[in-house]
Design an enzyme around this catalytic site. Sequence first.
Site, mmCIF file in Angstrom:
data_model
loop_
_atom_site.group_PDB
_atom_site.id
_atom_site.type_symbol
_atom_site.label_atom_id
_atom_site.label_comp_id
_atom_site.label_asym_id
_atom_site.label_seq_id
_atom_site.Cartn_x
_atom_site.Cartn_y
_atom_site.Cartn_z
ATOM 1 C CB CYS A 36 13.709 8.469 9.045
ATOM 2 S SG CYS A 36 11.954 8.268 8.717
ATOM 3 C CD GLU A 60 13.082 3.779 8.454
ATOM 4 O OE1 GLU A 60 13.062 4.516 9.470
ATOM 5 O OE2 GLU A 60 12.998 4.207 7.310
ATOM 6 C CD GLU A 80 10.831 11.999 12.138
ATOM 7 O OE1 GLU A 80 11.714 11.586 11.371
ATOM 8 O OE2 GLU A 80 9.858 11.302 12.483
ATOM 9 C CE LYS A 126 -1.991 2.459 3.258
ATOM 10 N NZ LYS A 126 -1.996 3.824 2.657
#
Length: 478
Positions: A285, A251, A381, A178
């Site tokens: 990331c 991840e 983040e 997806k």
Amino acid sequence: MTTELRRLRNYINGEFRDAADGRTIDVINPATGEVYATSPLSGQADVDAAMEAAAAAFPAWRDSTPAERQKVLLKIADAFEERAEDLIAAEVENTGKPVALTASEEIPPMVDQIRFFAGAARLLEGRSAGEYMEGLTSIVRREPVGVCAQVAPWNYPMMMAVWKFAPALAAGNTVVLKPSDTTPASTVLMAEIIGQIVPKGVFNVVCGDRDTGRAMVEHPTPAMASITGSVRAGMQVAESAAKDVKRVHLELGGKAPVVVFEDTDIDKAVEDISVAGFFNAGQDCTAATRVLVHESIHDEFVSALAKAAAATKTGHPDDEDVLYGPLNNANQLKQVSGFIDRLPAHAKVEAGGQRVGDKGYFYAPTVVSGLKQDDEIIQNEVFGPVITVQSFTDEAQALEYANGVEYALASSVWTKDHARAMRMSKALDFGCVWINTHIPLVAEMPHGGFKKSGYGKDLSGYGFEDYTRIKHVMTSLG
């Protein structure tokens, strides 16, 4: 005059299909803020169909030889090279990334990574057979896990799709993938290309939103769920997968510390760090977002970094000398802007700090100094073109600050002192430590983090092994 929107479709069991109930999502080009396509908003019926197809295709694909799977993956790599211009065009519409950088920085690594896993397909081996009990011989078999439910993110839609399907297919698994609801175009194109090469049902694409992804993970068919995304999404996947003991590969986010010592070549470090922090609009990331600088060079470094930010350009895909394009979507623009709007009084915006233009989701390259370890922008983040700078006094404090976040994906150390670099690489609690560089990746080396950055590895033989299971076979010699 109205322009007809492109109609993207799911790819299930070797054919393109609309969502069973006909629902769609508008897909927006982030460089213009305008809708350019519709994508299926897939529901349970679509997920069921994809899982059924993948399950039916699994026995034959599992039993294919490694050499046969290698040939298929090599054909996929060749086809991606041949269709590179089409893939780039789809990805640029997906993301607004610069055309030239997408061509140079994404297509070659993707093709190389597929070819790496094509080679890895022929290296599935366990420990040597032997007699560990008298009269009995033991053998270790490595086998594919089964159907894999995979959810890819919007920051690198093409490349993250490759990181997921290539090792899975190489190991003999079948896939239901997806893409993000904001970036489905390039993945649907990949399905068109791959579908001409693999047997039907081996590779399936289901488009949709979070509920679609949740239905995939909760489905009883997959033996493994793999996601690249936010910590929140990863936690939800892990919780859901635990109900039927699925394997999980996560991840998740990052908050990479960049530790700059006093003996560093400041000009080179600033040049490399600014690129590693602003590339892809900081939507990475592993981006060099959290710089820790020794107090003796702090002011000089901040000044140089602010100048580098001011010289860094963001703009539309075809603009020249552009390092990055827009943020991916309106929500992401709101999130990045919010971090800057909420800065504490002791913080100082050295460069940027504002939206660029009024069309699309562009944000200026930004540098913020004067921050404390417990500030929101240090701990959480941002996922935007924002680099923060803190000062440290010695190696111990540098480590305290570097490790003092919940993320543990990537980090870097900048020093000419080899012993110090080795001490830091041992003590930094991150899945990757770069020394005097930041962000290069190669197919042969693992990528993945610790703590709330998730678990499991992408790329490398380690990532390949994540898509296998180990079986012990013992036979009597009597």
